[in-house]
Design a protein around this motif. Structure first.
Motif, PDB file in Angstrom:
ATOM      1  N   PRO A  82       4.165  -4.142  -4.743  1.00 48.86           N
ATOM      2  CA  PRO A  82       3.518  -2.828  -4.803  1.00 48.86           C
ATOM      3  C   PRO A  82       4.052  -2.006  -5.968  1.00 48.86           C
ATOM      4  CG  PRO A  82       5.099  -2.912  -2.993  1.00 48.86           C
ATOM      5  CD  PRO A  82       4.997  -4.310  -3.541  1.00 48.86           C
ATOM      6  N   ALA A  83       3.268  -1.045  -6.412  1.00 46.89           N
ATOM      7  CA  ALA A  83       3.646  -0.249  -7.588  1.00 46.89           C
ATOM      8  C   ALA A  83       4.981   0.452  -7.388  1.00 46.89           C
ATOM      9  CB  ALA A  83       2.544   0.769  -7.890  1.00 46.89           C
ATOM     10  N   PHE A  84       5.192   1.026  -6.193  1.00 48.12           N
ATOM     11  CA  PHE A  84       6.452   1.730  -5.966  1.00 48.12           C
ATOM     12  C   PHE A  84       7.631   0.757  -5.944  1.00 48.12           C
ATOM     13  CE2 PHE A  84       5.376   0.503  -1.622  1.00 48.12           C
ATOM     14  CZ  PHE A  84       6.604   0.158  -1.084  1.00 48.12           C
ATOM     15  N   GLY A  85       7.377  -0.507  -5.492  1.00 49.16           N
ATOM     16  CA  GLY A  85       8.431  -1.513  -5.464  1.00 49.16           C
ATOM     17  C   GLY A  85       8.901  -1.866  -6.866  1.00 49.16           C
ATOM     18  N   SER A  95       6.912  -0.269 -15.635  1.00 48.99           N
ATOM     19  CA  SER A  95       6.620  -0.495 -14.212  1.00 48.99           C
ATOM     20  C   SER A  95       5.116  -0.643 -13.988  1.00 48.99           C
ATOM     21  CB  SER A  95       7.172   0.657 -13.361  1.00 48.99           C
ATOM     22  OG  SER A  95       6.436   1.850 -13.541  1.00 48.99           O
ATOM     23  N   ILE A  96       4.319   0.112 -14.736  1.00 49.20           N
ATOM     24  CA  ILE A  96       2.858   0.017 -14.634  1.00 49.20           C
ATOM     25  C   ILE A  96       2.352  -1.259 -15.304  1.00 49.20           C
ATOM     26  CG2 ILE A  96       0.675   1.129 -15.287  1.00 49.20           C
ATOM     27  CD1 ILE A  96       2.277   3.806 -15.265  1.00 49.20           C
ATOM     28  N   VAL A  97       2.897  -1.574 -16.489  1.00 43.99           N
ATOM     29  CA  VAL A  97       2.463  -2.763 -17.240  1.00 43.99           C
ATOM     30  C   VAL A  97       2.721  -4.041 -16.441  1.00 43.99           C
ATOM     31  CG1 VAL A  97       2.939  -4.193 -19.266  1.00 43.99           C
ATOM     32  CG2 VAL A  97       2.702  -1.721 -19.521  1.00 43.99           C
ATOM     33  N   LEU A  98       3.914  -4.176 -15.884  1.00 42.98           N
ATOM     34  CA  LEU A  98       4.281  -5.415 -15.196  1.00 42.98           C
ATOM     35  C   LEU A  98       3.429  -5.659 -13.952  1.00 42.98           C
ATOM     36  CD1 LEU A  98       8.176  -5.303 -15.534  1.00 42.98           C
ATOM     37  CD2 LEU A  98       6.576  -6.778 -16.761  1.00 42.98           C
ATOM     38  N   ALA A 146       4.284   6.097  -9.836  1.00 42.56           N
ATOM     39  CA  ALA A 146       5.267   6.018 -10.917  1.00 42.56           C
ATOM     40  C   ALA A 146       5.854   7.394 -11.224  1.00 42.56           C
ATOM     41  CB  ALA A 146       4.626   5.426 -12.167  1.00 42.56           C
ATOM     42  N   GLU A 147       5.017   8.415 -11.207  1.00 43.72           N
ATOM     43  CA  GLU A 147       5.499   9.755 -11.542  1.00 43.72           C
ATOM     44  C   GLU A 147       6.431  10.309 -10.476  1.00 43.72           C
ATOM     45  OE1 GLU A 147       1.636  11.048 -14.242  1.00 43.72           O
ATOM     46  OE2 GLU A 147       2.203  12.266 -12.521  1.00 43.72           O
ATOM     47  N   ARG A 148       6.179   9.992  -9.224  1.00 38.28           N
ATOM     48  CA  ARG A 148       7.069  10.472  -8.163  1.00 38.28           C
ATOM     49  C   ARG A 148       8.414   9.753  -8.195  1.00 38.28           C
ATOM     50  NH1 ARG A 148       7.350  14.952  -6.986  1.00 38.28           N
ATOM     51  NH2 ARG A 148       8.501  14.430  -5.084  1.00 38.28           N
ATOM     52  N   ALA A 156       8.570  -0.021  -9.522  1.00 37.39           N
ATOM     53  CA  ALA A 156       9.212   1.172 -10.084  1.00 37.39           C
ATOM     54  C   ALA A 156      10.656   1.281  -9.614  1.00 37.39           C
ATOM     55  CB  ALA A 156       8.421   2.420  -9.698  1.00 37.39           C
ATOM     56  N   VAL A 157      10.883   1.053  -8.333  1.00 38.28           N
ATOM     57  CA  VAL A 157      12.237   1.150  -7.781  1.00 38.28           C
ATOM     58  C   VAL A 157      13.133   0.050  -8.351  1.00 38.28           C
ATOM     59  CG1 VAL A 157      13.608   0.947  -5.669  1.00 38.28           C
ATOM     60  CG2 VAL A 157      11.520   2.321  -5.668  1.00 38.28           C
ATOM     61  N   ILE A 158      12.599  -1.179  -8.486  1.00 42.00           N
ATOM     62  CA  ILE A 158      13.385  -2.285  -9.049  1.00 42.00           C
ATOM     63  C   ILE A 158      13.859  -1.945 -10.463  1.00 42.00           C
ATOM     64  CG2 ILE A 158      13.241  -4.661  -9.919  1.00 42.00           C
ATOM     65  CD1 ILE A 158      11.339  -5.244  -7.548  1.00 42.00           C
ATOM     66  N   LEU A 159      12.940  -1.467 -11.307  1.00 42.62           N
ATOM     67  CA  LEU A 159      13.310  -1.117 -12.681  1.00 42.62           C
ATOM     68  C   LEU A 159      14.274   0.061 -12.710  1.00 42.62           C
ATOM     69  CD1 LEU A 159       9.917  -1.482 -14.616  1.00 42.62           C
ATOM     70  CD2 LEU A 159      11.752  -3.131 -14.365  1.00 42.62           C
ATOM     71  N   LEU A 160      14.045   1.011 -11.821  1.00 42.40           N
ATOM     72  CA  LEU A 160      14.914   2.193 -11.764  1.00 42.40           C
ATOM     73  C   LEU A 160      16.351   1.793 -11.424  1.00 42.40           C
ATOM     74  CD1 LEU A 160      15.193   5.327 -11.698  1.00 42.40           C
ATOM     75  CD2 LEU A 160      14.668   5.201  -9.267  1.00 42.40           C
ATOM     76  N   VAL A 161      16.504   0.975 -10.397  1.00 36.58           N
ATOM     77  CA  VAL A 161      17.843   0.559  -9.954  1.00 36.58           C
ATOM     78  C   VAL A 161      18.501  -0.345 -10.997  1.00 36.58           C
ATOM     79  CG1 VAL A 161      19.121  -0.745  -8.215  1.00 36.58           C
ATOM     80  CG2 VAL A 161      17.304   0.823  -7.508  1.00 36.58           C
TER      81      VAL A 161
END
Length: 335
Positions: free
Chosen positions: A154-157, A205-208, A274-276, A159-164
């Motif tokens: 999922p998109a939030f997943g 995160s959006i591209v991947l 992604a923005e949140r 995003a969180v992976i890249l963030l961490v």
């Protein structure tokens, strides 16, 4: 020409009907929320006021200003009239800022983030999918499971992976915001450098996430076209494979172009996750804040923009398909 006129006429009628229904729902749904934003504004403005009648007068004043004391039908016609004049109203949660000012300041961030990410993900995904269908063998065996895995995240997943990983563990990219909080937006190189640094994680995160779905879709369509009867017949006639492949991938691209157009149409709403996660200052974050605060005018404006983009993209696609897709042309002339 009669077939074309009939086809385009139907599309225009359905576009207008859908637009009217969308505007009605756009106005109505936010106002069915249980929040009372006028009471929230009154609470802020009446801090320290102990006189109940004074608080009531402040409440009634803001009711009158925002028109919430009027019947819902009357509010709707005022809403439509203001839309024709380009007036989106005043924000409840960011009073006294105008909604148009808030939208204008945040939508540029969203478009700058989403549009390049969608295009890059679409291009890479389709190239990989086409290569997997044509080359097959080891390339396809590696790409297909990898694409399925990426498309299932999922998109939030993502995003969180890249963030961490890159923001918290490796500390090679900022974790929040669109630029350093101690900076004022300007055209200086330090500010631009800060924007680029904060741009990286939400962009990738959006591209991947996009690459996986596009690769799987393009691979499936290409395999279907490569096994079609016209390809077998063309090879039987001795037509060069390079010429055949050009037509194969052109036909396989039609559904992918539709997906690209719809992604662009919904990119404002798709920016929310992604923005949140990255606290990026775009329209997605603005919409989330508006929903949390029951900000009717801001919710209506943001969702109306999303609706108009989707409807417009769908309408343009239908018109373009009427010219470029032979099957649509045939249907027009048969009718």
């Amino acid at each position: 020409m009669k077939g074309y006129r009939k086809y385009f006429g139907k599309k225009i009628v359905w576009f207008l009907i859908t637009l009217v229904v969308a505007v009605i729902l756009n106005f109505l749904l936010p106002r069915l929320m249980p929040n009372d934003p006028v009471a929230a504004i009154t609470g802020k403005m009446a801090q320290g006021v102990t006189d109940a009648s004074a608080s009531q007068r402040i409440y009634e004043k803001y009711q009158e200003e925002f028109g919430t004391n009027k019947p819902l039908v009357e509010q709707f016609f005022i809403f439509v009239k203001n839309l024709f004049h380009g007036d989106l109203g005043t924000s409840f949660s960011q009073y006294p800022r105008k909604v148009s000012e808030i939208i204008a300041s945040s939508i540029a961030w969203t478009i700058a983030l989403q549009f390049p990410a969608i295009i890059v993900g679409w291009l890479i995904g389709n190239i990989l999918g086409a290569l997997a269908a044509y080359i097959k063998k080891g390339f396809d065996k590696v790409l297909l499971p990898l694409s399925l895995f990426m498309s299932s995240i999922p998109a939030f997943g993502m995003a969180v992976i890249l963030l961490v990983l890159f923001g918290v563990r490796l500390k090679i990219a900022p974790t929040a915001g669109g630029y350093n909080y101690d900076m004022i937006p300007n055209l200086s190189w330090p500010f631009v450098k800060s924007v680029i640094a904060h741009y990286q994680l939400p962009f990738w995160s959006i591209v991947l996430v996009s690459i996986g779905g596009q690769a799987v879709g393009m691979r499936s369509m290409s395999i279907y076209e490569l096994n079609a009867d016209y390809v077998k017949y063309a090879r039987f006639l001795g037509i060069k494979d390079r010429t055949i492949v050009r037509y194969v991938f052109r036909n396989a691209m039609l559904p992918q172009i539709t997906g690209l157009a719809m992604s662009i149409g919904t990119m404002v709403g798709g920016a929310l996750v992604a923005e949140r996660v990255f606290s990026y200052p775009g329209l997605g974050s603005t919409l989330f804040t508006a929903i949390s605060g029951g900000d009717y005018p801001l919710i209506s404006a943001a969702t109306l923009i999303i609706t108009l983009m989707v409807l417009t993209i769908s309408f343009v696609l239908d018109i373009v398909y009427g010219f470029i897709d032979p099957r649509v042309k045939a249907a027009q002339f048969d009718s």
